[in-house]
Design a protein around this motif. Structure first.
Motif, short mmCIF file in Angstrom:
data_model
loop_
_atom_site.label_atom_id
_atom_site.label_comp_id
_atom_site.label_asym_id
_atom_site.label_seq_id
_atom_site.Cartn_x
_atom_site.Cartn_y
_atom_site.Cartn_z
N LEU A 97 0.84 -1.21 0.00
CA LEU A 97 0.00 0.00 0.00
C LEU A 97 0.86 1.25 0.00
N ARG A 98 0.33 2.29 -0.61
CA ARG A 98 1.03 3.58 -0.63
C ARG A 98 -0.01 4.69 -0.80
N ILE A 114 4.39 6.66 -8.49
CA ILE A 114 5.65 5.96 -8.26
C ILE A 114 6.53 6.69 -7.25
N LEU A 115 6.28 7.99 -7.05
CA LEU A 115 7.09 8.77 -6.12
C LEU A 115 6.65 8.59 -4.67
N SER A 116 5.50 7.97 -4.47
CA SER A 116 5.00 7.74 -3.11
C SER A 116 5.52 6.40 -2.61
N PHE A 156 -7.88 -3.64 -2.75
CA PHE A 156 -6.68 -4.10 -2.05
C PHE A 156 -5.88 -5.08 -2.92
N HIS A 157 -6.58 -5.98 -3.63
CA HIS A 157 -5.90 -6.99 -4.43
C HIS A 157 -5.31 -6.41 -5.72
N PHE A 158 -6.07 -5.61 -6.44
CA PHE A 158 -5.50 -5.13 -7.71
C PHE A 158 -4.41 -4.11 -7.47
N THR A 159 -4.47 -3.36 -6.35
CA THR A 159 -3.39 -2.41 -6.09
C THR A 159 -2.09 -3.13 -5.73
N ARG A 160 -2.16 -4.38 -5.29
CA ARG A 160 -0.91 -5.12 -5.07
C ARG A 160 -0.21 -5.37 -6.40
N PRO A 192 -6.93 4.89 -0.66
CA PRO A 192 -6.76 3.83 0.35
C PRO A 192 -5.35 3.75 0.91
N GLY A 193 -4.37 4.31 0.20
CA GLY A 193 -3.01 4.28 0.72
C GLY A 193 -2.82 5.09 1.98
#
Length: 771
Positions: free
Chosen positions: A507-508, A514-516, A584-588, A705-706
């Motif tokens: 999570l971010r 990409i910078l987070s 949660f799953h696709f953001t992984r 959600p991050g």
């Protein structure tokens, strides 16, 4: 000869003989040295030079209004001073300088009478350094309400705009143009007031100073060329389309897949291209069609204007029309939706709850009365109701509901990801398949489960409307929902650091950025590992009373909906929970792909700061083609940087209703979404101020959600700039029973996030600045 800025007093004296478009009140100024040598002499002829009191004693310090900075508000001004209080007021102003320089000045002017409006105006936008004329004003006699941060109205227009400003502030725009001419184009910042004299408005210049910009000002010609291009694009988009219902469109940053909430107003090119690829170019339409709505495949939902992303609202509204609805009726419905949004643009982040009829609910007949008022006939309302009932039954069916198949795809996504990462595939191949799988088994089912989540929340709200549930029941049901985010807070209190990060490390904040840093890339940034938070109290499971059970049975039978009460509540809970689980799953997959992109960049000496400017299509090309990777990446980065430079120079309204809006508009105050019925009074903190989070109302830019790591701290409340009534943070706040204001909008968010202490009353739907 051009004029030059000096002290506050000196600049006003210089302008007194030159300025045509506004008056400058009589003034008397003297230096600190003069005052120290003989104060009474300085005040000997106040009435002769300035006129009878009351007066305002103003600062005119050398540290104010310099070429290095304005120090606006740093020093004291004392209004409403009479002759007896004059010496004390001067002493107070000088004391506010701290170690006063002998050449520092004090300025005395008469108080203005009959002030009807006042504010500040800039010749350039400090955020973009572009020549946007900005006027922030408030009605009434308080000349300090805007400078004191109390808000007011905000008008913005480009230098070469042909759109007339509101009549009240048109003279202020003329004043800005005159000041630019007098100071040879140097960006200017001024304060003004308008008085009413013999029935006419009189404009007064209270202060003028150089506006300090962080970069060289953009030329009006460059700005005009860019805005002309955007205007032509908007005008083309607003024409009738042979394959779309509706005579015109509107563009917004928050409707439907709300880019402002997910990737921000000015995303870097990589984030923008990722969001388009994973969701808005095609996935959004495929899944909506699968769920029984009109076929909008091949229509990209999210155009962008030099990198500023917007939703094409006509497309969105078309996609909420049931596929079996008569075309003529469908067209009138889309036009009605657009007209309603044009009439109430503050609803742009609530279109599904307040404008569109996208599913059947228990209060649908009451809601459809709005259509009857707009001229829709009884048989047309019945046709809409029948189509929505059929569509909704397909979604909520207790055994064959469409959401069940989508939920099963999430397991496939996880299994394929583990298999891919365990293989000997190279990083480029992994990036390609992580993102392809993220679409097929991640964002595609997520789009379906998000639809189910919207249906669930609307159905839940309708139970309140028809009297089966109370508002307390609604809050109790939401508090009993168990989402991934809720589990995160519990796991943070019980798991060791390694196990916790293995589960949640991908999570971010800023899911596509990409910078987070991911949680597992910078764990100390997000969590205090020296102490373990208290285990959150388990939510009380929601249970129906027997009368409620009977009432629901009756409602479902009357409305022809298929589930029984238990099946309905199961769907309501699953719809809300699975939406968050799918995310949660696709953001992984997405987060792992971003980590691999960093790895590929490092192989060629390219850091993540540079990679943020490339387009995701580059990595697809590197996967399928034999090319020089570094050369391809650097060229994409160079193009992205050039485009992003243009992105940073543009400012557009959150809702574009006509092509001319790209030139001139008033920033709207939005209607925020208040979550829970609670209220809280607490200090304000930003998410980066970890030491102050406990007990604070925390302000974050979007409902991403991050930011779930925040809930590991005992925060008192939450405010987001962007986010809808059904956004991730809205669901999370409801689950926690946390008072929250989701989607405050840019104007209100700026006002509230810069306050020191707030009172938030969610049931009363208001926020008060206490300090």
């Amino acid at each position: 000869m051009p004029l030059h800025f000096s002290t506050k007093a000196g600049t006003l004296v210089t302008l007194q003989e030159s300025l045509v478009s506004a008056r400058i009140a009589a003034l008397l100024s003297f230096t600190v040295k003069d005052w120290q040598l003989g104060g009474q002499a300085c005040l000997r002829d106040v009435q002769g030079q300035v006129g009878a009191g009351p007066w305002i004693v103003r600062s005119s310090c050398l540290r104010e209004d310099s070429a290095q900075g304005s120090c606006a508000g740093a020093f004291l001004s004392v209004p409403g001073v009479d002759e007896a209080g004059l010496v004390s007021a001067v002493e107070q102003v000088i004391a506010s300088y701290g170690e006063a320089h002998p050449a520092d000045e004090v300025l005395i002017q008469p108080m203005l009478n009959n002030v009807v409006r006042a504010g500040v105006a800039f010749s350039h936008d400090p955020n973009t350094c572009a020549p946007y004329r900005l006027v922030n004003w408030s009605q009434g006699s308080d000349t300090a309400s805007v400078t004191g941060g109390m808000g007011g109205r905000l008008w913005q227009q480009a230098a070469n705009s042909k759109v007339p400003p509101p009549p009240d502030i048109a003279p202020v725009i003329t004043l800005l143009e005159e000041l630019l001419g007098l100071f040879d184009g140097t960006p200017v910042d001024c304060e003004f007031a308008v008085t009413r004299e013999a029935g006419d408005d009189v404009l007064w210049l209270l202060q003028a100073r150089q506006l300090i910009l962080s970069a060289p000002a953009q030329s009006p010609a460059t700005q005009a060329a860019r805005l002309d291009s955007i205007q032509r694009k908007v005008a083309r988009g607003m024409q009738p389309h042979p394959f779309l219902m509706g005579q015109r469109t509107v563009y917004g940053v928050m409707p439907d897949w709300n880019p402002a909430e997910i990737i921000g107003i000015r995303p870097k090119p990589l984030a923008l291209s990722l969001y388009r690829d994973l969701v808005t170019d095609s996935i959004w339409a495929y899944q909506r069609h699968n769920y029984g709505y009109r076929n909008l495949r091949s229509f990209p939902l999210m155009p962008h204007f030099f990198g500023l992303p917007y939703i094409d609202v006509r497309l969105s509204f078309n996609s909420f029309i049931p596929a079996d609805l008569d075309e003529g009726l469908a067209g009138r419905l889309v036009d009605y939706y657009i007209d309603r949004l044009l009439a109430e643009p503050t609803l742009h982040d609530k279109v599904e709850f307040e404008i569109v009829f996208s599913c059947y609910t228990l209060d649908l007949s009451q809601r459809l009365e709005r259509l009857a008022s707009a001229g829709f006939l009884e048989h047309e309302l019945e046709a809409i109701s029948t189509s929505l009932r059929k569509l909704t039954n397909r979604i909520v069916h207790p055994k064959d509901g469409l959401w069940r198949a989508d939920a099963n795809k999430l397991d496939m996504l996880s299994a394929r990801r583990e298999e891919l990462l365990a293989s000997n595939a190279d990083p480029l191949e992994r990036i390609y398949w992580l993102l392809e799988d993220a679409k097929r088994y991640g964002t595609l089912p997520f789009a379906g489960l998000a639809r189910a989540g919207f249906v669930a929340v609307q159905m839940l709200r309708s139970l309140v409307t028809v009297g089966v549930f109370s508002e307390a029941d609604y809050d109790g049901f939401m508090a009993g929902v168990s989402t991934v985010s809720g589990q995160l807070a519990r796991d943070r209190a019980t798991l060791d650091k390694t196990t916790f990060l293995a589960r949640y490390g991908h999570l971010r904040p800023g899911t596509y950025d990409i910078l987070s840093p991911r949680y597992d890339e910078a764990p100390e940034l997000y969590f205090d590992w020296t102490q373990r938070p208290a285990v959150p109290e388990p939510a009380k499971p929601f249970s129906l009373t027997l009368p409620q059970m009977r009432a629901i049975v009756k409602q479902l039978e009357e409305h022809g909906l298929q589930p029984d009460p238990v099946g309905l509540l199961d769907f309501l809970q699953a719809g809300i929970e699975l939406r968050e689980l799918a995310k949660f799953h696709f953001t992984r997959n997405l987060s792992d792909a971003l980590a691999l992109i960093v790895e590929v960049g490092a192989q060629h000496g390219i850091g993540r700061e540079e990679l943020a400017y490339c387009d995701i299509s580059v990595f697809k090309e590197l996967h399928v083609a034999a090319v020089d990777p570094k050369d391809v990446l650097l060229r994409s980065i160079e193009q992205g940087k050039a485009r992003y430079e243009e992105t940073l120079k543009i400012s557009l309204p959150p809702v574009i209703t006509r092509p001319e809006d790209v030139w001139s508009f008033e920033w709207p105050e939005t209607a925020p979404n208040f979550i829970t019925q609670k209220q809280v009074t607490a200090p304000v903190a930003g998410s980066d101020d970890r030491e102050r989070l406990a007990g604070a109302i925390v302000c974050i830019p979007n409902a991403d959600p991050g930011f779930d790591w925040l809930f590991a701290y005992p925060i008192a409340g939450l405010i987001t700039a962007w986010g809808g009534a059904n956004s991730h943070m809205a669901i999370r706040a409801g689950e926690l029973g946390l008072p929250a204001v989701i989607g405050a909008g840019e104007v209100l968010y700026r006002r509230w996030s810069t306050a020191q202490r707030l009172h938030v009353n969610c049931s009363g739907r208001w926020v008060e600045i206490l300090s």
